[in-house]
Design a protein around this motif. Structure first.
Motif, PDB file in Angstrom:
ATOM      1  N   LYS A  74       6.346   4.527   0.201  1.00  0.00           N
ATOM      2  CA  LYS A  74       5.927   3.518  -0.775  1.00  0.00           C
ATOM      3  C   LYS A  74       5.705   2.170  -0.099  1.00  0.00           C
ATOM      4  O   LYS A  74       4.699   1.492  -0.337  1.00  0.00           O
ATOM      5  CB  LYS A  74       6.978   3.390  -1.865  1.00  0.00           C
ATOM      6  CG  LYS A  74       6.597   2.393  -2.957  1.00  0.00           C
ATOM      7  CD  LYS A  74       7.746   2.124  -3.889  1.00  0.00           C
ATOM      8  CE  LYS A  74       8.125   3.350  -4.674  1.00  0.00           C
ATOM      9  NZ  LYS A  74       9.226   3.093  -5.621  1.00  0.00           N
ATOM     10  N   VAL A  75       6.633   1.774   0.751  1.00  0.00           N
ATOM     11  CA  VAL A  75       6.496   0.496   1.458  1.00  0.00           C
ATOM     12  C   VAL A  75       5.248   0.504   2.330  1.00  0.00           C
ATOM     13  O   VAL A  75       4.467  -0.457   2.346  1.00  0.00           O
ATOM     14  CB  VAL A  75       7.751   0.212   2.315  1.00  0.00           C
ATOM     15  CG1 VAL A  75       7.526  -1.005   3.209  1.00  0.00           C
ATOM     16  CG2 VAL A  75       8.964  -0.010   1.421  1.00  0.00           C
ATOM     17  N   ARG A  76       5.028   1.583   3.051  1.00  0.00           N
ATOM     18  CA  ARG A  76       3.850   1.675   3.924  1.00  0.00           C
ATOM     19  C   ARG A  76       2.549   1.627   3.123  1.00  0.00           C
ATOM     20  O   ARG A  76       1.584   0.981   3.533  1.00  0.00           O
ATOM     21  CB  ARG A  76       3.922   2.964   4.741  1.00  0.00           C
ATOM     22  CG  ARG A  76       4.962   2.924   5.847  1.00  0.00           C
ATOM     23  CD  ARG A  76       5.129   4.279   6.492  1.00  0.00           C
ATOM     24  NE  ARG A  76       5.931   4.196   7.709  1.00  0.00           N
ATOM     25  CZ  ARG A  76       6.357   5.250   8.394  1.00  0.00           C
ATOM     26  NH1 ARG A  76       6.070   6.474   7.957  1.00  0.00           N
ATOM     27  NH2 ARG A  76       7.070   5.085   9.494  1.00  0.00           N
ATOM     28  N   MET A  77       2.511   2.307   2.000  1.00  0.00           N
ATOM     29  CA  MET A  77       1.291   2.322   1.200  1.00  0.00           C
ATOM     30  C   MET A  77       0.992   0.948   0.595  1.00  0.00           C
ATOM     31  O   MET A  77      -0.162   0.545   0.497  1.00  0.00           O
ATOM     32  CB  MET A  77       1.398   3.371   0.084  1.00  0.00           C
ATOM     33  CG  MET A  77       1.444   4.814   0.574  1.00  0.00           C
ATOM     34  SD  MET A  77       0.037   5.272   1.615  1.00  0.00           S
ATOM     35  CE  MET A  77       0.835   5.297   3.248  1.00  0.00           C
ATOM     36  N   GLU A  78       2.047   0.222   0.168  1.00  0.00           N
ATOM     37  CA  GLU A  78       1.820  -1.121  -0.359  1.00  0.00           C
ATOM     38  C   GLU A  78       1.276  -2.044   0.720  1.00  0.00           C
ATOM     39  O   GLU A  78       0.387  -2.865   0.480  1.00  0.00           O
ATOM     40  CB  GLU A  78       3.126  -1.695  -0.934  1.00  0.00           C
ATOM     41  CG  GLU A  78       3.554  -1.058  -2.241  1.00  0.00           C
ATOM     42  CD  GLU A  78       2.589  -1.375  -3.369  1.00  0.00           C
ATOM     43  OE1 GLU A  78       1.896  -2.414  -3.309  1.00  0.00           O
ATOM     44  OE2 GLU A  78       2.510  -0.574  -4.316  1.00  0.00           O
ATOM     45  N   HIS A 126      -0.572   7.945  -3.726  1.00  0.00           N
ATOM     46  CA  HIS A 126       0.197   6.763  -4.133  1.00  0.00           C
ATOM     47  C   HIS A 126      -0.603   5.851  -5.053  1.00  0.00           C
ATOM     48  O   HIS A 126      -0.066   5.274  -6.005  1.00  0.00           O
ATOM     49  CB  HIS A 126       0.640   5.981  -2.895  1.00  0.00           C
ATOM     50  CG  HIS A 126       1.481   4.786  -3.206  1.00  0.00           C
ATOM     51  ND1 HIS A 126       2.812   4.868  -3.549  1.00  0.00           N
ATOM     52  CD2 HIS A 126       1.176   3.458  -3.236  1.00  0.00           C
ATOM     53  CE1 HIS A 126       3.291   3.664  -3.776  1.00  0.00           C
ATOM     54  NE2 HIS A 126       2.316   2.790  -3.588  1.00  0.00           N
ATOM     55  N   THR A 127      -1.904   5.693  -4.789  1.00  0.00           N
ATOM     56  CA  THR A 127      -2.710   4.719  -5.528  1.00  0.00           C
ATOM     57  C   THR A 127      -3.708   5.346  -6.491  1.00  0.00           C
ATOM     58  O   THR A 127      -4.278   4.654  -7.342  1.00  0.00           O
ATOM     59  CB  THR A 127      -3.496   3.825  -4.552  1.00  0.00           C
ATOM     60  OG1 THR A 127      -4.462   4.640  -3.853  1.00  0.00           O
ATOM     61  CG2 THR A 127      -2.564   3.159  -3.558  1.00  0.00           C
ATOM     62  N   GLY A 128      -3.957   6.665  -6.340  1.00  0.00           N
ATOM     63  CA  GLY A 128      -4.950   7.316  -7.186  1.00  0.00           C
ATOM     64  C   GLY A 128      -6.361   7.239  -6.639  1.00  0.00           C
ATOM     65  O   GLY A 128      -7.296   7.792  -7.219  1.00  0.00           O
ATOM     66  N   ARG A 129      -6.533   6.553  -5.499  1.00  0.00           N
ATOM     67  CA  ARG A 129      -7.841   6.437  -4.874  1.00  0.00           C
ATOM     68  C   ARG A 129      -7.709   6.591  -3.365  1.00  0.00           C
ATOM     69  O   ARG A 129      -6.672   6.243  -2.788  1.00  0.00           O
ATOM     70  CB  ARG A 129      -8.466   5.062  -5.173  1.00  0.00           C
ATOM     71  CG  ARG A 129      -8.898   4.875  -6.615  1.00  0.00           C
ATOM     72  CD  ARG A 129      -9.412   3.469  -6.846  1.00  0.00           C
ATOM     73  NE  ARG A 129      -8.321   2.494  -6.834  1.00  0.00           N
ATOM     74  CZ  ARG A 129      -8.491   1.189  -7.013  1.00  0.00           C
ATOM     75  NH1 ARG A 129      -9.711   0.706  -7.187  1.00  0.00           N
ATOM     76  NH2 ARG A 129      -7.472   0.376  -7.012  1.00  0.00           N
ATOM     77  N   SER A 130      -8.750   7.076  -2.714  1.00  0.00           N
ATOM     78  CA  SER A 130      -8.755   7.147  -1.257  1.00  0.00           C
ATOM     79  C   SER A 130      -8.927   5.741  -0.705  1.00  0.00           C
ATOM     80  O   SER A 130      -9.376   4.833  -1.432  1.00  0.00           O
ATOM     81  CB  SER A 130      -9.904   8.030  -0.771  1.00  0.00           C
ATOM     82  OG  SER A 130     -11.136   7.395  -1.013  1.00  0.00           O
ATOM     83  N   THR A 174      -4.630   9.243   4.605  1.00  0.00           N
ATOM     84  CA  THR A 174      -5.555   9.186   3.473  1.00  0.00           C
ATOM     85  C   THR A 174      -5.005   9.954   2.276  1.00  0.00           C
ATOM     86  O   THR A 174      -5.076   9.500   1.133  1.00  0.00           O
ATOM     87  CB  THR A 174      -6.922   9.763   3.881  1.00  0.00           C
ATOM     88  OG1 THR A 174      -7.433   8.991   4.974  1.00  0.00           O
ATOM     89  CG2 THR A 174      -7.905   9.713   2.729  1.00  0.00           C
ATOM     90  N   THR A 175      -4.433  11.136   2.544  1.00  0.00           N
ATOM     91  CA  THR A 175      -3.847  11.946   1.468  1.00  0.00           C
ATOM     92  C   THR A 175      -2.695  11.207   0.786  1.00  0.00           C
ATOM     93  O   THR A 175      -2.606  11.167  -0.449  1.00  0.00           O
ATOM     94  CB  THR A 175      -3.343  13.276   2.031  1.00  0.00           C
ATOM     95  OG1 THR A 175      -4.432  13.976   2.636  1.00  0.00           O
ATOM     96  CG2 THR A 175      -2.736  14.134   0.940  1.00  0.00           C
TER      97      THR A 175
END
Length: 540
Positions: free
Chosen positions: A490-494, A529-533, A523-524
């Motif tokens: 989660k931290v990395r994706m934010e 996490h966000t619903g979009r690539s 990418t996956t």
């Protein structure tokens, strides 16, 4: 295993040392032999033996000259002189060169064993101290980012906090360079997106806002230090050069706040509002600017731009134009929050007593002001405990608390109510609660935010906090509300989302910067996490 080198020009001595040194008993092995001081110097510098046994009178270079050169080369092993001369002048020189023992030939097996055993004992003690010092330095390095944040938090709130009240903001130029400071208080507005968040998520949002603030500060060439507080609140410590006018510093602070509000909306889809405190010229009164920033947020009187929720502090005045004293409770709030985070009831109660005394002595305190302070204290308690995995809603329903707040009319009633609430909260959560576990999880959360780009493994953190991996996994899930790996992702994706929104880096570069070498895998995860690539996110 310890290593021993022997330097002597007599072959019989070299052969004798091989035979009479109790190698196995001393847990030692030979590091080599030399027959003169020059050869011995080369051997010792190459092999770095733990112990050297050397003669004094030798061809090419004598033993004392060899030892003197070794000391100049920083050789710090143990040196034992074995000489056929028991001369006082030689012994005096040996002492000056920090030689560990001086033996006269011939030497008995027992004497040699005792002297070597003594030298090894010293080596073991020195190694133990070095390991302890290394461990201490490692822990200092690991905890320094956390310690710095706590010291900054104490600075901006005026609370004694970690590091003591004597700590001052220092960026390497010292505090006497005539710098000027303002504090901007940032509050995340409650919205549907924030409903039902997990305990660790508030920290994540504050972290994301702080990241954006750091990037904007670099872009605007401002000196900004984000400081996380609790729940929805973060403050920004802005430093300005000496000689800057009050109006110019206010203009720059407003510009920064405007960009921060826009970025939070665009990248994080959250609304924030900003209060800006007055200019201060000394670090010891920075906390006053913090109080003023939150006062501006509360009163919402001075708005420089109607399109943005930015509020500038303005000192209250009476009808005659005289300045009116203002209630400034931020320091007490922080003290209560610090104590409650560790369920330290006596410290929290002491902080409440100080706040109650402030309210009691405040001239013309209205019931509305008293109730506002009580509501803020309860909100801080709620957020502080939420972030350590404890919810208050079930045991203390919001409707019931609101009714209690509405009945508070006097400082004495506030004191009684706050002390009772703290006692009830600590009683509820102290049973079976382990402070060490909470501190470990708090350390892990902060460590993730500092090192998200690295290879983060629960096993490594388990070693750092001295808790088994499997047990630590359960503790983190129980207190943080999710698994350690999920939280890291989660931290990395934010952070990746923030980088993508900037548009400065390619997707593969961002993947690597947040800890992923496999771009398809990144990418996956991002899409999950966000619903979009990442590509779709950039297009939108």
């Amino acid at each position: 295993m310890w290593t021993i080198a022997v330097v002597d020009d007599e072959r019989q001595v070299l052969q004798g040392m091989r035979r009479i040194i109790p190698w196995r008993e001393l847990n030692a092995k030979p590091a080599g032999e030399a027959s003169d001081g020059e050869e011995g110097l080369k051997l010792i510098l190459e092999q770095q033996p733990d112990i050297v046994i050397t003669d004094i009178y030798m061809p090419v270079k004598n033993g004392l000259d060899m030892i003197e050169e070794l000391r100049r080369e920083q050789y710090d092993g143990k040196i034992i002189i074995l000489s056929g001369y028991a001369d006082f002048e030689y012994a005096r020189q040996a002492m000056r060169l920090n030689v560990d023992d001086y033996l006269s030939k011939p030497v008995t097996v027992q004497t040699l064993k005792d002297v070597l055993g003594k030298a090894i004992g010293k080596l073991e003690e020195e190694r133990k101290k070095a390991l302890q010092e290394g461990e201490r330095q490692r822990k200092l390095t690991l905890y320094e980012p956390i310690a710095k944040q706590e010291r900054l938090k104490a600075l901006v709130t005026g609370a004694p906090g970690f590091g003591g009240a004597s700590w001052t903001y220092d960026d390497g130029e010292g505090d006497g360079a005539g710098r000027q400071y303002r504090v901007a208080a940032v509050e995340i507005s409650q919205s549907g997106r924030l409903d039902g968040m997990k305990p660790a998520d508030w920290h994540l949002f504050r972290f994301a806002v702080a990241n954006i603030a750091a990037e904007l500060a670099a872009e605007l060439r401002l000196d900004v230090q984000p400081v996380e507080l609790y729940g929805r609140q973060t403050v920004m410590l802005l430093r300005f050069p000496a000689g800057m006018t009050v109006d110019e510093s206010r203009r720059q602070a407003v510009q920064f706040a405007r960009r921060l509000i826009q970025a939070a909306d665009a990248y994080l889809h959250i609304r924030i509002q900003v209060g800006i405190g007055g200019m201060k010229e000394e670090t010891k009164v920075i906390a006053d600017s913090t109080e003023e920033a939150f006062q501006a947020l509360h009163t919402k009187l001075c708005v420089p731009d109607e399109a943005f929720p930015i509020f500038i502090y303005k000192r209250k005045q009476d009808a005659a134009g005289n300045k009116v004293a203002e209630l400034r409770p931020i320091r007490h709030y922080h003290e209560i929050a610090q104590a409650l985070a560790g369920l330290q009831q006596h410290l929290a109660a002491e902080a409440v007593e100080r706040l109650a005394a402030l309210l009691r002595d405040w001239p013309e305190l209205t019931a509305a002001e008293l109730q506002r302070v009580a509501r803020e204290v309860w909100t801080i308690c709620k957020y502080t405990l939420h972030e350590t995995g404890r919810g208050l809603e079930e045991a203390f329903p919001a409707e019931s608390v609101e009714r209690e707040l509405a009945e508070l009319l006097l400082p004495a009633q506030f004191r009684e109510w706050a002390l009772a609430k703290i006692e009830a909260v600590c009683a509820k959560f102290s049973r079976g609660d382990n402070l060490r576990h909470r501190q470990a999880v708090d350390y892990m959360v902060r460590y993730v935010h500092e090192h998200y780009a690295e290879d983060l493994r629960l096993a490594d953190l388990a070693e750092q906090v001295y808790i088994s991996r499997s047990y630590l996994s359960n503790i983190f899930r129980d207190l943080a509300g999710e698994t350690f790996n999920d939280y890291v992702t989660k931290v990395r994706m934010e952070k990746a989302r923030s980088m993508l929104a900037e548009g400065k880096l390619m997707v593969y570069e961002i993947a690597e910067k947040v800890g992923y070498k496999n771009v398809p895998y990144f990418t996956t995860l991002f899409k999950k996490h966000t619903g979009r690539s990442p590509t779709e996110f950039v297009k939108n």
